[in-house]
Design a protein around this motif. Structure first.
Motif, PDB file in Angstrom:
ATOM      1  N   ARG B 146       6.609  -5.229  -1.502  1.00  0.00           N
ATOM      2  CA  ARG B 146       6.354  -3.861  -1.676  1.00  0.00           C
ATOM      3  C   ARG B 146       4.880  -3.492  -1.224  1.00  0.00           C
ATOM      4  NH1 ARG B 146       9.950  -1.413  -5.924  1.00  0.00           N
ATOM      5  NH2 ARG B 146       8.681  -1.656  -7.646  1.00  0.00           N
ATOM      6  N   ALA B 147       4.003  -4.341  -1.436  1.00  0.00           N
ATOM      7  CA  ALA B 147       2.777  -4.205  -1.045  1.00  0.00           C
ATOM      8  C   ALA B 147       2.746  -4.331   0.393  1.00  0.00           C
ATOM      9  CB  ALA B 147       1.836  -5.188  -1.613  1.00  0.00           C
ATOM     10  N   TYR B 148       3.488  -5.342   0.953  1.00  0.00           N
ATOM     11  CA  TYR B 148       3.613  -5.705   2.476  1.00  0.00           C
ATOM     12  C   TYR B 148       4.193  -4.454   3.177  1.00  0.00           C
ATOM     13  CZ  TYR B 148       4.706  -8.064   6.600  1.00  0.00           C
ATOM     14  OH  TYR B 148       4.681  -8.462   7.877  1.00  0.00           O
ATOM     15  N   GLN B 149       5.114  -4.106   2.715  1.00  0.00           N
ATOM     16  CA  GLN B 149       5.808  -2.933   3.406  1.00  0.00           C
ATOM     17  C   GLN B 149       4.599  -1.662   3.485  1.00  0.00           C
ATOM     18  OE1 GLN B 149       8.453  -2.367   5.064  1.00  0.00           O
ATOM     19  NE2 GLN B 149       9.624  -4.243   4.434  1.00  0.00           N
ATOM     20  N   ILE B 152       2.235  -2.638   6.203  1.00  0.00           N
ATOM     21  CA  ILE B 152       2.916  -2.296   7.398  1.00  0.00           C
ATOM     22  C   ILE B 152       2.834  -0.950   7.853  1.00  0.00           C
ATOM     23  CG2 ILE B 152       4.984  -2.564   8.822  1.00  0.00           C
ATOM     24  CD1 ILE B 152       3.867  -5.176   8.508  1.00  0.00           C
ATOM     25  N   GLU B 153       3.133  -0.206   6.768  1.00  0.00           N
ATOM     26  CA  GLU B 153       3.098   1.213   7.010  1.00  0.00           C
ATOM     27  C   GLU B 153       1.829   1.755   7.569  1.00  0.00           C
ATOM     28  OE1 GLU B 153       5.536   3.167   7.691  1.00  0.00           O
ATOM     29  OE2 GLU B 153       4.298   4.896   7.713  1.00  0.00           O
ATOM     30  N   LEU B 154       0.892   1.253   6.926  1.00  0.00           N
ATOM     31  CA  LEU B 154      -0.416   1.534   7.138  1.00  0.00           C
ATOM     32  C   LEU B 154      -0.916   1.394   8.327  1.00  0.00           C
ATOM     33  CD1 LEU B 154      -1.933   3.003   4.683  1.00  0.00           C
ATOM     34  CD2 LEU B 154      -3.333   1.141   4.313  1.00  0.00           C
ATOM     35  N   VAL B 155      -0.612  -0.012   8.576  1.00  0.00           N
ATOM     36  CA  VAL B 155      -1.064  -0.229  10.100  1.00  0.00           C
ATOM     37  C   VAL B 155      -0.320   0.352  11.160  1.00  0.00           C
ATOM     38  CG1 VAL B 155      -1.073  -2.661  11.752  1.00  0.00           C
ATOM     39  CG2 VAL B 155      -1.500  -2.875   9.274  1.00  0.00           C
ATOM     40  N   ARG B 156       0.959   0.567  10.985  1.00  0.00           N
ATOM     41  CA  ARG B 156       1.937   1.445  11.991  1.00  0.00           C
ATOM     42  C   ARG B 156       1.376   2.781  12.143  1.00  0.00           C
ATOM     43  NH1 ARG B 156       5.240   5.035  12.241  1.00  0.00           N
ATOM     44  NH2 ARG B 156       4.920   5.540  10.243  1.00  0.00           N
ATOM     45  N   SER B 157       0.911   3.412  11.198  1.00  0.00           N
ATOM     46  CA  SER B 157       0.521   4.770  11.276  1.00  0.00           C
ATOM     47  C   SER B 157      -0.877   4.968  12.096  1.00  0.00           C
ATOM     48  CB  SER B 157       0.517   5.569   9.963  1.00  0.00           C
ATOM     49  OG  SER B 157      -0.618   4.934   9.281  1.00  0.00           O
ATOM     50  N   GLY B 158      -1.660   3.791  11.734  1.00  0.00           N
ATOM     51  CA  GLY B 158      -3.011   3.940  12.360  1.00  0.00           C
ATOM     52  C   GLY B 158      -2.614   3.508  13.874  1.00  0.00           C
ATOM     53  N   TYR B 159      -1.802   2.643  14.140  1.00  0.00           N
ATOM     54  CA  TYR B 159      -1.628   2.358  15.537  1.00  0.00           C
ATOM     55  C   TYR B 159      -0.954   3.578  16.422  1.00  0.00           C
ATOM     56  CZ  TYR B 159      -2.003  -2.308  17.435  1.00  0.00           C
ATOM     57  OH  TYR B 159      -2.600  -3.405  18.172  1.00  0.00           O
ATOM     58  N   MET B 160      -0.062   4.306  15.464  1.00  0.00           N
ATOM     59  CA  MET B 160       0.850   5.429  16.460  1.00  0.00           C
ATOM     60  C   MET B 160      -0.274   6.493  16.587  1.00  0.00           C
ATOM     61  SD  MET B 160       3.712   4.606  17.031  1.00  0.00           S
ATOM     62  CE  MET B 160       4.554   6.334  17.118  1.00  0.00           C
ATOM     63  N   ARG B 161      -1.445   6.551  15.837  1.00  0.00           N
ATOM     64  CA  ARG B 161      -2.315   7.814  15.908  1.00  0.00           C
ATOM     65  C   ARG B 161      -3.084   7.362  17.149  1.00  0.00           C
ATOM     66  NH1 ARG B 161      -3.156   7.822  10.547  1.00  0.00           N
ATOM     67  NH2 ARG B 161      -4.891   6.362  10.605  1.00  0.00           N
ATOM     68  N   PHE B 162      -3.456   6.084  17.293  1.00  0.00           N
ATOM     69  CA  PHE B 162      -4.193   5.544  18.481  1.00  0.00           C
ATOM     70  C   PHE B 162      -3.284   5.718  19.658  1.00  0.00           C
ATOM     71  CE2 PHE B 162      -4.840   1.318  20.680  1.00  0.00           C
ATOM     72  CZ  PHE B 162      -6.000   1.733  21.386  1.00  0.00           C
ATOM     73  N   LEU B 163      -2.027   5.354  19.749  1.00  0.00           N
ATOM     74  CA  LEU B 163      -1.289   5.079  20.864  1.00  0.00           C
ATOM     75  C   LEU B 163      -1.010   6.698  21.480  1.00  0.00           C
ATOM     76  CD1 LEU B 163       1.038   2.114  20.322  1.00  0.00           C
ATOM     77  CD2 LEU B 163      -1.145   2.716  21.694  1.00  0.00           C
ATOM     78  N   LYS B 164      -0.686   7.541  20.386  1.00  0.00           N
ATOM     79  CA  LYS B 164      -0.306   9.041  20.530  1.00  0.00           C
ATOM     80  C   LYS B 164      -1.628   9.739  21.347  1.00  0.00           C
ATOM     81  CE  LYS B 164       2.186  10.099  16.684  1.00  0.00           C
ATOM     82  NZ  LYS B 164       3.072  10.984  15.907  1.00  0.00           N
TER      83      LYS B 164
END
Lengths: 229, 229, 229, 229
Positions: B146-149, B152-164
């Motif tokens: 659960r913690a892992y998911q 991942i979600e946190l990292v993903r959303s950060g990355y997405m902000r950055f890339l968008k």
DNA sequence: AATGAATGAGAGTTCATTCAT
DNA sequence: GATGAATGAACTCTCATTCAT
């Protein structure tokens, strides 16, 4: 001060309702001793692979393995040194199957890109066929680190052969050999990680990769994300 | 038929000889009760993080944690609900520290590529500073899914902000939003996987990334591997 | 060879859903120290009685008692020597209340039989009013044996006074004093045991005795079962 | 305010000085595997019964049981599911032995009264032979309630068969069937309660019933206490 | 007098491994 | 070689009691 909240028993799923396969091989009908030995070994191995796939390495006990294989607990130790021994053998063997399958897929292509794409797709097809493999692979760093390193090494060297040939063909330019290795690792990581990505949507052990993901991946490795002209 | 050979206890290092740090915080000198409580909590958390880093989640027992923290076993349960509770808290907290650190690094850059490079380097610097983080992160899928998911979600959303933002700036072209997400996952996977790459050479828990690796990685994501003109 | 079957967790009901009373006495508003002390003592005692009634002696912990009483754990030990101490005090005090109540009922009657009948009924009425008493009494032989013996002695001596007076009045004939004592024990046992009888039908802690049971009981002790002329 | 006085550890006897019987059965000399299994099962059961008889259910731990049975702790779980499992089996089995023994005694008599008297005496003889049974029975309502209810039911139905036959013979008059049941409960309670009576004098676990008690009891049930003509 | 965190002994249970049959 | 019961170390967790504040 303890956290009362959400995370209770956040761990692995209980998996009690997973339908257990029938006893794996009817070794009792074996023709001779050698054959019987082979069948029992096989039954134990398969049982272990299934159980690790279903419940994870941690919850894979000798009792469970031998029950599913249809032999007595003690018999286990005639075929494997210890619990750790069988866990260590899982990935090497299944990993080789995977590489062989993926290699066959890949070789259908003509260009590097085609081959990479076919290999990429092939990896996820293999996961469909062998639903236990993903978890066996994923948890290996924790539970069978030596085996994991060996597997990585195998994959790496396969990738390197593939990419070096492409360099020689002139299909890849502007990278020297050790840079190629970096690329190999990035591509290995991509396959595994996009498996997790799929898991965000679907079932954890059954990653399903839509077509456009494959295409996005190919676009990325062929033209890059950023500087793409 | 058993394999006598190499694999004996191929798993976690025996670890009885791992030099244990001195007791993590001398909470006995605390000025008041609140402070003492804070220090003990901290000591338990840090002890757990260290031990997971050294021996993995599986071999992290309450006995070990409390011994290293210098408190009685029972004290543990004044601060955490259960063994699983503390294991579940490791990644969320350290993961946020990591993201914050990496974010700071990244923001020093001006272009997307610069930022990605600085973030990439920052990740490995963070691993140097927090040598336990790598294993805590790597084994999380098995032991704190659960913690892992969530991580991942946190990292993903950060990355997405950055890339968008980069898309809006016109720094990234030819990718739509969902394709960007694929790229994000590939990049996340690359960081983790190149950690394993480093582990091939050096110590498992102390990945060291040479400069040319970073540059190869940047070349790959900026121009692609194959089609690069 | 272990019995897989029925008896799993056959023990006391979990009782987690029992509505806990509000904190028993608002001792914080006490006028002076003595009064406050009295109120806290009372709160602890009542809390313990309730909890033993609901969950049994075994599951009655200091934590539970002090929580319900609304005081800190440590406070408990200012009022009672130990867990066992308070458990030992439960029955003596409540037992005396019971005897007093039942005595009052009994004394309304004119003949021995009337008095016994009224006492008999009064006992079950008391159980209605003090639903915790039955369990406190029933489990006492196991958990507070000294207190139990003392209680028995009290009941016995009351009964003996009652019966001896009846002998002197000529209402009971053909029994000498030590035989009277046997009768007293039989009658005490009858009350308790018919409580269990009621429990066969209704709720374990809420025995309800139908009228005809009382009458059958009276018939039995007045004319005997067998030789009844 | 705490009661310093008497009640300290008023509960179970300290029991560290209770002379433990020699290991219950020398299963190590068993002739074959089946026999050994049987002996170990027996040893565990007997050990548990003895310990419950001496110290009560609450203080009966797996450690104690296995030590007395002369086996390793883990062995316990080859024969019983859990601690509760063995505790649940104690009363059903010993209870049946008791009923069988008491029944044999009772059947020697010719009239109802004779039979009741012989059963009554037989009960206390059984307690002499099986000194642990009394405590196992007495504490069962708290610690093995299901087993206790089942036992009560068994005793009740036996009693009812006995009494109904007597009604049909015309030995009991003036009671209908449900009133008979009340009498049965009173008689069951009498046996148990007079056990406590005996305990007032002698050892808690070794009730001894003098002859005149039996006679007083018989007088009571045959002619009643009060209205006796 | 009231607090509540710290303590640590002890509980029940699991399971990899051994070994007599 | 196959068996499966016996083993015992190791685990997590509970809770009565203590004691510094």
């Amino acid at each position: 001060m303890p956290r009362k909240s959400s995370s209770k028993a956040t761990k692995a799923p209980p998996a009690s309702s997973i339908p257990e396969k029938a006893q794996v091989a009817n070794w009792r009908n074996a023709e001779n001793r050698n054959e019987r030995g082979r069948l029992i070994h096989e039954a134990l191995f398969t049982a272990a692979a299934e159980i690790v796939g279903e419940r994870g390495y941690e919850d894979t006990s000798i009792t469970l393995i031998t029950q599913r294989a249809g032999v007595a607990q003690g018999t286990f130790y005639n075929y494997f040194e210890s619990r750790q021994d069988i866990l260590d053998q899982l990935l090497p063997r299944l990993g080789k199957e995977m590489l062989s399958y993926v290699g066959q897929c890949s070789r259908q292509g003509n260009t590097v890109l085609e081959r990479e794409e076919l290999g990429f797709r092939g990896f996820y097809t293999f996961l469909k066929i062998h639903p236990h493999f993903f978890r066996i692979l994923n948890e290996a760093p924790s539970f069978a680190p030596r085996a994991y390193q060996a597997h990585i090494e195998l994959v790496r060297s396969g990738y390197m052969r593939f990419l070096k040939r492409a360099m020689e063909n002139g299909e890849i330019k502007g990278f020297d050999e050790r840079e190629i290795e970096v690329a190999a690792f990035v591509m290995m990581g991509a396959r595994l990680y996009l498996g997790h990505y799929a898991a965000r949507v679907g079932d954890d052990n059954d990653p399903d990769i839509p077509d456009w993901v494959t295409q996005a991946y190919c676009k990325l490795i062929s033209h890059g994300l950023i500087g793409g002209a």
